[in-house]
Motif scaffolding. Structure first.
Motif, short mmCIF file in Angstrom:
data_model
loop_
_atom_site.label_atom_id
_atom_site.label_comp_id
_atom_site.label_asym_id
_atom_site.label_seq_id
_atom_site.Cartn_x
_atom_site.Cartn_y
_atom_site.Cartn_z
N LEU A 84 6.77 -3.34 5.64
CA LEU A 84 6.75 -1.92 5.98
C LEU A 84 6.12 -1.69 7.34
O LEU A 84 6.60 -0.87 8.13
CB LEU A 84 5.99 -1.13 4.90
CG LEU A 84 6.70 -1.00 3.55
CD1 LEU A 84 5.77 -0.37 2.52
CD2 LEU A 84 7.99 -0.22 3.68
N GLN A 85 5.06 -2.43 7.65
CA GLN A 85 4.38 -2.28 8.94
C GLN A 85 5.23 -2.81 10.09
O GLN A 85 5.00 -2.44 11.24
CB GLN A 85 3.04 -3.01 8.92
CG GLN A 85 2.02 -2.38 8.01
CD GLN A 85 0.79 -3.26 7.79
OE1 GLN A 85 0.71 -4.36 8.32
NE2 GLN A 85 -0.15 -2.77 7.01
N ASP B 200 3.73 -4.79 2.21
CA ASP B 200 2.97 -4.07 3.24
C ASP B 200 3.31 -4.60 4.63
O ASP B 200 3.51 -3.82 5.57
CB ASP B 200 1.47 -4.19 2.99
CG ASP B 200 1.02 -3.46 1.72
OD1 ASP B 200 1.80 -2.64 1.19
OD2 ASP B 200 -0.10 -3.75 1.26
N GLN C 78 2.59 -7.68 -2.95
CA GLN C 78 2.22 -6.43 -2.29
C GLN C 78 1.86 -6.67 -0.83
O GLN C 78 2.21 -5.87 0.03
CB GLN C 78 1.06 -5.75 -3.02
CG GLN C 78 0.79 -4.34 -2.52
CD GLN C 78 2.01 -3.45 -2.65
OE1 GLN C 78 2.60 -3.31 -3.72
NE2 GLN C 78 2.41 -2.81 -1.56
N LEU C 79 1.19 -7.78 -0.53
CA LEU C 79 0.90 -8.12 0.86
C LEU C 79 2.19 -8.27 1.66
O LEU C 79 2.29 -7.81 2.80
CB LEU C 79 0.09 -9.41 0.95
CG LEU C 79 -1.38 -9.32 0.55
CD1 LEU C 79 -1.99 -10.71 0.43
CD2 LEU C 79 -2.15 -8.48 1.56
#
Length: 70
Positions: A55-56, A52, A48-49
């Motif tokens: 996506l960022q 994220d 998940q990190l």
């Protein structure tokens, strides 16, 4: 090769092994309750990190190609 990896995972108590009696020989491998499931949770957090971060940083296309994001 697979059996070597499974033996190593068993040595670290991440995977357990159940042998069933009879013929043909049947064996099941499973994640242990203590370490096996904890490492799976840790990997999910790390995944998940990574998602994220991607996506960022505008990498949605890469995630879409791999089927992580639709």
């Amino acid at each position: 090769m697979l059996l070597e990896h499974l033996k190593e995972l068993m040595a670290y108590h991440l995977v357990g092994k159940k042998v069933f009696q009879g013929y043909p020989l049947r064996v099941e491998y499973f994640l242990t309750d203590d370490r096996g499931h904890k490492i799976l949770e840790a990997l999910a957090i790390m995944q998940q990190l990574g998602i994220d971060f991607m996506l960022q940083n505008g990498m949605e296309d890469t995630l879409r190609e791999t089927g992580v994001v639709t």
